[in-house]
Write an enzyme that holds these catalytic residues in place. Structure first.
Site, PDB file in Angstrom:
ATOM      1  N   SER A  35       3.071   1.278   0.157  1.00 43.24           N
ATOM      2  CA  SER A  35       2.946   2.907   0.181  1.00 43.24           C
ATOM      3  C   SER A  35       2.507   3.355   1.250  1.00 43.24           C
ATOM      4  CB  SER A  35       1.897   3.136  -0.844  1.00 43.24           C
ATOM      5  OG  SER A  35       0.991   2.685  -1.005  1.00 43.24           O
TER       6      SER A  35
ATOM      7  N   HIS B 194      -2.512   5.210   2.164  1.00 47.91           N
ATOM      8  CA  HIS B 194      -1.635   6.348   2.143  1.00 47.91           C
ATOM      9  C   HIS B 194      -1.880   7.267   3.301  1.00 47.91           C
ATOM     10  CE1 HIS B 194      -0.987   6.152  -2.507  1.00 47.91           C
ATOM     11  NE2 HIS B 194      -0.390   4.729  -1.818  1.00 47.91           N
TER      12      HIS B 194
END
Length: 121
Positions: free
Chosen positions: A52, A110
Site C-alpha cells: 500500500s 502510506h
C-alpha cells in the site's frame, strides 16, 4: 482488493505519463522507501507486509507528473480530479495516524509512500 483497484487506476495513469519503465521504477522506489521509513519509524516488534505504500506513492506520482503541462484542458481537469482524491486520501491518512491509527494498517507506510512519490517527481 482496494489496493488492486487503485493500482489499476493510478498505475495506468502513471504509465500513460512516464511509460512502463517509469511505472515500474515509481512503484518499486515508493514501495522500498515506504517500507524502509516504516521499518525505521515503527517499534521493532511491528510486523508489516503489503504494497500500500507503493500504491500511495503512485497517487502522488500520477498527480505531480501531470503538473508539467497544465496548458492542456485535459491535464488541468485530470490534475483537479486526481489531486482532490489524492489530497483527501493523504489528509485522511494523516488524521487517522495522528489520532492513534487503526490496528493492522501501516499508516506510516502510506504517508511515507506518498511522500516518496512526491519527492521522486
Amino acid at each position: 482488493s482496494g489496493n488492486l483497484f487503485l493500482l489499476l487506476l493510478f498505475g495506468r495513469s502513471v504509465e500513460d505519463e512516464l511509460g512502463s519503465l517509469g511505472l515500474i521504477f515509481s512503484y518499486v522506489f515508493c514501495g522500498v522507501a515506504a517500507n524502509l521509513i516504516s521499518l525505521a519509524w515503527l517499534p521493532t516488534n511491528t510486523i508489516s507486509i503489503g504494497a500500500s505504500g507503493a500504491v500511495y506513492g503512485l497517487f502522488t506520482v500520477s498527480v505531480f507528473s501531470r503538473l508539467s503541462d497544465l496548458l492542456s484542458w485535459r491535464k488541468l481537469i485530470e490534475v483537479g480530479v486526481l489531486g482532490q482524491f489524492v489530497v483527501s486520501r493523504v489528509l485522511e491518512e494523516a488524521t487517522t495516524a495522528a489520532t492513534g491509527g487503526v490496528a493492522g494498517i501501516n499508516h506510516v507506510a502510506h504517508l511515507a509512500g506518498a511522500s516518496a512519490g512526491g519527492a521522486m517527481v
